[in-house]
Design a protein around this motif. Structure first.
Motif, PDB file in Angstrom:
ATOM      1  N   SER A 274       0.152  -4.641  -2.543  1.00  0.00           N
ATOM      2  CA  SER A 274       0.821  -4.257  -1.300  1.00  0.00           C
ATOM      3  C   SER A 274       0.464  -2.812  -0.974  1.00  0.00           C
ATOM      4  O   SER A 274      -0.103  -2.095  -1.800  1.00  0.00           O
ATOM      5  CB  SER A 274       2.335  -4.416  -1.435  1.00  0.00           C
ATOM      6  N   ASN A 275       0.822  -2.411   0.247  1.00  0.00           N
ATOM      7  CA  ASN A 275       0.570  -1.029   0.686  1.00  0.00           C
ATOM      8  C   ASN A 275      -0.887  -0.613   0.473  1.00  0.00           C
ATOM      9  O   ASN A 275      -1.170   0.528   0.107  1.00  0.00           O
ATOM     10  CB  ASN A 275       1.492  -0.050  -0.048  1.00  0.00           C
ATOM     11  N   VAL A 276      -1.786  -1.556   0.701  1.00  0.00           N
ATOM     12  CA  VAL A 276      -3.206  -1.252   0.548  1.00  0.00           C
ATOM     13  C   VAL A 276      -3.664  -0.434   1.752  1.00  0.00           C
ATOM     14  O   VAL A 276      -3.486  -0.837   2.899  1.00  0.00           O
ATOM     15  CB  VAL A 276      -4.042  -2.545   0.445  1.00  0.00           C
ATOM     16  N   SER A 277      -4.252   0.718   1.486  1.00  0.00           N
ATOM     17  CA  SER A 277      -4.810   1.512   2.575  1.00  0.00           C
ATOM     18  C   SER A 277      -6.159   2.061   2.159  1.00  0.00           C
ATOM     19  O   SER A 277      -6.361   2.443   0.998  1.00  0.00           O
ATOM     20  CB  SER A 277      -3.866   2.654   2.984  1.00  0.00           C
ATOM     21  N   ILE A 278      -7.086   2.071   3.116  1.00  0.00           N
ATOM     22  CA  ILE A 278      -8.415   2.637   2.886  1.00  0.00           C
ATOM     23  C   ILE A 278      -8.740   3.549   4.059  1.00  0.00           C
ATOM     24  O   ILE A 278      -8.751   3.112   5.210  1.00  0.00           O
ATOM     25  CB  ILE A 278      -9.489   1.532   2.766  1.00  0.00           C
ATOM     26  N   HIS A 279      -8.972   4.818   3.751  1.00  0.00           N
ATOM     27  CA  HIS A 279      -9.281   5.792   4.790  1.00  0.00           C
ATOM     28  C   HIS A 279     -10.650   6.407   4.550  1.00  0.00           C
ATOM     29  O   HIS A 279     -10.961   6.809   3.414  1.00  0.00           O
ATOM     30  CB  HIS A 279      -8.237   6.932   4.788  1.00  0.00           C
ATOM     31  N   HIS A 280     -11.457   6.489   5.593  1.00  0.00           N
ATOM     32  CA  HIS A 280     -12.667   7.292   5.520  1.00  0.00           C
ATOM     33  C   HIS A 280     -12.266   8.762   5.700  1.00  0.00           C
ATOM     34  O   HIS A 280     -11.439   9.104   6.531  1.00  0.00           O
ATOM     35  CB  HIS A 280     -13.659   6.891   6.618  1.00  0.00           C
ATOM     36  N   ILE A 281     -12.869   9.632   4.898  1.00  0.00           N
ATOM     37  CA  ILE A 281     -12.547  11.060   4.903  1.00  0.00           C
ATOM     38  C   ILE A 281     -13.690  11.833   5.553  1.00  0.00           C
ATOM     39  O   ILE A 281     -14.856  11.628   5.220  1.00  0.00           O
ATOM     40  CB  ILE A 281     -12.336  11.578   3.463  1.00  0.00           C
ATOM     41  N   GLU A 282     -13.347  12.730   6.464  1.00  0.00           N
ATOM     42  CA  GLU A 282     -14.389  13.498   7.156  1.00  0.00           C
ATOM     43  C   GLU A 282     -14.839  14.693   6.315  1.00  0.00           C
ATOM     44  O   GLU A 282     -14.124  15.150   5.416  1.00  0.00           O
ATOM     45  CB  GLU A 282     -13.916  13.941   8.519  1.00  0.00           C
ATOM     46  N   SER A 283     -16.012  15.187   6.615  1.00  0.00           N
ATOM     47  CA  SER A 283     -16.544  16.346   5.910  1.00  0.00           C
ATOM     48  C   SER A 283     -15.769  17.608   6.267  1.00  0.00           C
ATOM     49  O   SER A 283     -15.339  17.781   7.411  1.00  0.00           O
ATOM     50  CB  SER A 283     -18.015  16.546   6.277  1.00  0.00           C
TER      51      SER A 283
END
Length: 474
Positions: free
Chosen positions: A462-471
């Motif tokens: 649960s509460n799965v999150s995937i974020h791309h991170i900027e430079s």
């Protein structure tokens, strides 16, 4: 610039050349100062200077000119910095600024001693104290890495100093005149190598009113998975002596990965935060980066947590949400069935992955950063009660015989995890930061997927999150 192969995009690295231990971490007037061991003329270790960078948020860094250069007393090895608010040293010359004092090791040939330098312009220019060294070498080969703080109860400056495979404590009223207090460590902890980069800090115990003293000690070699690593001791400090609460043979490791070393905390901050050098002395001089070599970890907040009636050091990354570029999944549920892996395409290797474990009757949950031929695997093994990071097929592993590793950390139960991936590193925080692994890898492919797989049973997340991170270099 700052987009070379393997250049991490939201971790600090110098523009070029060699870097190792973080030094002189201090906060003053809105700026976090990061000094570091630096060789400005080569990408391998050599005559040490103090490099210098500043940040307003611990994420975006500005590299400043070299702060301290070698001199007739020797190279500038590791140390710390403080804000002398009461001008105990008498070195303040400005009406507008407190004096910033650096305490560092002068490394001469087979002779290490402690010296100081000071700045009255917010760390921009430095003057070495004319009476250096302030602590002469007493006949110990390894006598270095002074970490200094103001001890309220005794109203004195306290120094922790690495001496062979133990720590010595000193006291001073003014940062200049030092008196030996006591020694700790000959019968405690791990002794597989030289002790380095100590730090003595007071930390809150989560959900308790109590605070405890924590003595942090880097050691090389002798880490749990080989090479350099950080151990810590929990106890009390009375202004003279550190007393450890644990049995003498107890060893507590801060990070079970191969690449987190020499971490120390910022001074003059309200909340304890540290940063470490992401490398290992087994291969630090050989890693395939150019024109820079070495990188710092994500800064991490520290506290203590009581688990099974035992206190553990807990680390969690500082907040990265200001760097979120794109969200792939957010607060999602994910059901993993045997032989039915789920794959998520990644645009780049700058991601943060978080999840909570709702149900798990599988023998293992595996996360794989997968290219066509390369992969880095994180295995949460419920049967063996351990985590394994396998980087044997993770890309370029040929530069050192020590690099292609399968690293392990014991874990009774997986409740949640956070995985921070940045170009050539992973930082894994498990169970709200009570277990941590930091690992480098050097991938060569362009496209990657994140594969989730369960073995011999189901895993419900649960509460799965995937974020791309900027430079942070832009």
């Amino acid at each position: 610039m700052y987009n070379e192969q393997f250049r991490q995009q939201f971790h600090f690295s110098p523009k070029e050349n060699w870097m190792n231990d973080p030094n002189g971490l201090v906060y003053y007037k809105g700026e976090y100062h990061l000094f570091y061991q630096y060789h400005p003329h080569s990408s391998v270790w050599g005559p040490m200077h103090w490099g210098h960078a500043i940040s307003k948020n611990l994420l975006h860094w500005e590299e400043l000119p070299i702060a301290l250069y070698p001199d007739e007393l020797g190279q500038i090895f590791s140390g710390s910095a403080v804000i002398d608010k009461q001008n105990t040293s008498g070195l303040r010359t400005s009406d507008q600024e407190d004096v910033m004092v650096a305490i560092y090791t002068h490394h001469g040939e087979d002779n290490e001693k402690q010296s100081i330098a000071y700045s009255n312009d917010r760390g921009r220019t430095w003057t070495k104290y004319q009476g250096n060294p302030v602590i002469e070498n007493p006949g110990i080969k390894d006598f270095r890495d002074p970490k200094v703080f103001w001890h309220e109860r005794s109203q004195k400056w306290i120094m922790s100093l690495a001496c062979g495979d133990q720590i010595q404590f000193y006291r001073s009223p003014n940062l200049i005149d030092w008196t030996f207090l006591s020694t700790f460590g000959s019968e405690y902890g791990a002794h597989g190598g030289v002790w380095e980069c100590p730090d003595l800090i007071q930390l809150e115990v989560e959900r308790e009113q109590d605070k405890k003293w924590v003595l942090i000690v880097s050691m090389n070699p002798g880490g749990p998975n080989g090479g350099s690593a950080i151990q810590y001791f929990i106890g009390d400090f009375d202004g003279t002596t550190f007393t450890c609460d644990d049995e003498k043979d107890t060893v507590k490791w801060a990070d079970f990965g191969r690449d987190f070393y020499a971490a120390v905390t910022w001074s003059n901050v309200s909340e304890p935060v540290w940063i470490g050098w992401m490398s290992n002395w087994q291969y630090a001089n050989q890693v395939p980066t150019n024109p820079f070599r070495s990188v710092m970890s994500i800064p991490r907040k520290l506290k203590l947590r009581r688990q099974n009636n035992e206190l553990k050091l807990v680390q969690n990354s500082i907040d990265l949400s200001s760097l979120y570029k794109e969200t792939i999944r957010l607060n999602d549920n994910l059901a993993l069935l045997p032989l039915e892996p789920k794959q998520i395409e990644l645009k780049d290797l700058q991601v943060m992955v978080e999840a909570k474990v709702k149900e798990n009757n599988s023998s293992s949950l595996t996360l794989t950063l997968k290219g066509e031929r390369e992969q880095l695997q994180v295995v949460f093994d419920r049967v063996k009660q351990e985590i394994r990071v396998d980087r044997t097929k993770s890309g370029n592993v040929s530069f050192s015989e020590h690099f292609a590793s399968m690293d392990q950390m014991l874990l009774e139960e997986l409740k949640d995890f956070k995985l921070i991936v940045d170009t050539s590193s992973i930082e894994l925080f498990v169970n709200q930061g009570s277990s941590v692994m930091t690992e480098l890898f050097y991938p060569s492919e362009q496209t990657y997927t994140l594969e989730w797989a369960a073995t011999d049973g189901e895993v419900h997340l649960s509460n799965v999150s995937i974020h791309h991170i900027e430079s942070t270099w832009k």
